[in-house]
Design an enzyme around this catalytic site. Structure first.
Site, PDB file in Angstrom:
ATOM      1  N   GLY A 162      57.473  47.549 -47.269  1.00 30.12           N
ATOM      2  CA  GLY A 162      58.055  46.690 -47.985  1.00 30.12           C
ATOM      3  C   GLY A 162      59.509  46.167 -48.018  1.00 30.12           C
ATOM      4  O   GLY A 162      59.830  45.359 -48.556  1.00 30.12           O
ATOM      5  N   VAL A 166      49.648  46.030 -42.063  1.00 27.53           N
ATOM      6  CA  VAL A 166      48.759  47.471 -42.583  1.00 27.53           C
ATOM      7  C   VAL A 166      48.008  47.048 -42.637  1.00 27.53           C
ATOM      8  O   VAL A 166      46.446  47.273 -42.829  1.00 27.53           O
ATOM      9  CB  VAL A 166      49.670  47.179 -43.469  1.00 27.53           C
ATOM     10  CG1 VAL A 166      50.905  47.866 -44.442  1.00 27.53           C
ATOM     11  CG2 VAL A 166      48.780  45.898 -44.823  1.00 27.53           C
ATOM     12  N   ALA A 182      49.398  36.258 -49.908  1.00 27.15           N
ATOM     13  CA  ALA A 182      47.984  35.829 -49.953  1.00 27.15           C
ATOM     14  C   ALA A 182      48.589  34.994 -48.893  1.00 27.15           C
ATOM     15  O   ALA A 182      49.849  34.024 -49.174  1.00 27.15           O
ATOM     16  CB  ALA A 182      47.825  35.242 -51.372  1.00 27.15           C
ATOM     17  N   TYR A 197      49.704  31.994 -59.826  1.00 30.34           N
ATOM     18  CA  TYR A 197      49.706  33.662 -59.029  1.00 30.34           C
ATOM     19  C   TYR A 197      48.271  33.524 -58.488  1.00 30.34           C
ATOM     20  O   TYR A 197      48.074  34.513 -57.888  1.00 30.34           O
ATOM     21  CB  TYR A 197      49.953  34.519 -60.135  1.00 30.34           C
ATOM     22  CG  TYR A 197      50.433  35.568 -59.520  1.00 30.34           C
ATOM     23  CD1 TYR A 197      51.420  35.743 -58.558  1.00 30.34           C
ATOM     24  CD2 TYR A 197      49.704  37.029 -60.073  1.00 30.34           C
ATOM     25  CE1 TYR A 197      51.424  36.822 -58.159  1.00 30.34           C
ATOM     26  CE2 TYR A 197      50.238  37.963 -59.612  1.00 30.34           C
ATOM     27  CZ  TYR A 197      51.127  38.091 -58.591  1.00 30.34           C
ATOM     28  OH  TYR A 197      51.176  39.301 -57.991  1.00 30.34           O
ATOM     29  N   LYS A 244      46.709  42.436 -57.518  1.00 34.18           N
ATOM     30  CA  LYS A 244      46.832  42.920 -57.889  1.00 34.18           C
ATOM     31  C   LYS A 244      45.898  43.771 -58.926  1.00 34.18           C
ATOM     32  O   LYS A 244      46.313  44.722 -59.105  1.00 34.18           O
ATOM     33  CB  LYS A 244      47.798  42.821 -58.809  1.00 34.18           C
ATOM     34  CG  LYS A 244      49.075  42.195 -58.274  1.00 34.18           C
ATOM     35  CD  LYS A 244      49.825  42.615 -57.477  1.00 34.18           C
ATOM     36  CE  LYS A 244      51.122  42.503 -56.572  1.00 34.18           C
ATOM     37  NZ  LYS A 244      51.764  43.603 -55.972  1.00 34.18           N
ATOM     38  N   LEU A 250      61.934  37.567 -51.651  1.00 37.95           N
ATOM     39  CA  LEU A 250      61.569  36.268 -50.961  1.00 37.95           C
ATOM     40  C   LEU A 250      60.052  36.072 -50.766  1.00 37.95           C
ATOM     41  O   LEU A 250      59.878  35.016 -51.426  1.00 37.95           O
ATOM     42  CB  LEU A 250      61.631  36.718 -49.514  1.00 37.95           C
ATOM     43  CG  LEU A 250      61.158  36.051 -48.057  1.00 37.95           C
ATOM     44  CD1 LEU A 250      61.664  34.937 -47.919  1.00 37.95           C
ATOM     45  CD2 LEU A 250      61.182  36.887 -47.296  1.00 37.95           C
ATOM     46  N   ALA A 251      59.047  36.996 -51.353  1.00 35.59           N
ATOM     47  CA  ALA A 251      57.629  37.142 -51.860  1.00 35.59           C
ATOM     48  C   ALA A 251      57.198  35.516 -53.017  1.00 35.59           C
ATOM     49  O   ALA A 251      56.974  34.904 -53.073  1.00 35.59           O
ATOM     50  CB  ALA A 251      56.729  38.244 -52.206  1.00 35.59           C
TER      51      ALA A 251
END
Length: 258
Positions: free
Chosen positions: A14, A67, A98, A158, A165, A197-198
């Site tokens: 990650g 992954v 996503a 979100y 999550k 960044l995410a």
């Protein structure tokens, strides 16, 4: 700092750049004496990860890994087993994705494809990585995932990532039950907003960042090093009786009702 992880080996999934939560935890593990190996997803981030990993030594192992592909996961753990002497003690899962359009607008409009991708990359990958790690964790170990408050409460924009999550946190509990007899602990850190960044891909992130600062009991946002400290705690024997838990590192925001 005490060398709490001397003689321990870790595999980190990650890291994208120096602002990544995974990098903050990797630094804490390295300072505590652990030997680390890293993965990267795609050529886009390879150079960044190479540059960061090299600060731990020119021989720091790195492996490409998507992954979503079981064969790539198997290849990573085979290589890591060779490079780390057949022993793995810590696994860090800091992976989430996503499609951008699913993080805008209404959750009800989430497409089937976006739902599948979000849950596959962000949640199922923890199960896949844990399964692949088992043959190397013969002496027990610690598996740590990264979550967020949106798993348990609605956070506007979100959207499907909150659902993913939530699946991740449930997976932590089920894996903790499955792997406990092998002395492998599985926990998650639920981090407050960090300028990664995410995170910048989430609509309204800057407003969220300001909101947290104003409403946490500590009246501030967290520092990346504090996530590193939490990761060190969960990786070390200091948390030897802690498994299946979600540790909130968010300056107390989670306790607030208003």
């Amino acid at each position: 700092m005490m060398k709490l992880l001397t003689g321990k080996n870790a595999l980190v999934f990650g890291v994208a750049n120096k602002r990544s939560i995974a990098w903050a935890i990797a630094q804490a593990w390295h300072e505590a004496g652990a030997r680390l190996a890293f993965t990267y997803q795609g050529e886009r981030v390879k150079e960044n990860v190479e540059e960061l990993a090299a600060t731990f030594g020119a021989d720091t192992p790195m492996y490409p890994c998507d992954v979503r592909r079981d064969e790539e996961i198997a290849r990573v753990f085979s290589a890591a087993g060779n490079d780390l002497g057949g022993q793995l003690d810590m696994l860090l899962h800091s992976i989430a994705f996503a499609p951008r359009e699913s993080l805008e607008g209404r959750f009800v409009n989430t497409s089937r494809g976006a739902f599948q991708i979000a849950c596959d990359v962000s949640a199922y990958s923890l199960v896949a990585l844990a399964r692949a790690a088992l043959p190397l964790m013969t002496g027990g170990g610690s598996i740590i995932a990264l979550s967020y408050y949106g798993a348990v409460k609605v956070v506007p924009h979100y959207n499907v990532m909150g659902v993913a999550k939530a699946a991740l946190e449930a997976s932590v509990r089920y894996l903790a039950y499955d792997l406990g007899q092998q002395k492998i602990r599985v926990n998650a850190i639920s981090a407050g907003p960090v300028n990664t960044l995410a995170a910048r891909g989430i609509s309204g992130f800057s407003q969220m960042f300001k909101h947290y600062e104003e409403h946490t009991p500590l009246k501030r946002n967290l520092e990346p090093r504090e996530l590193g400290d939490a990761g060190l705690f969960l990786a070390s024997d200091m948390s030897s009786a802690t498994t299946g838990q979600v540790l909130y590192v968010d300056c107390g925001y989670e306790i607030m009702g208003m």
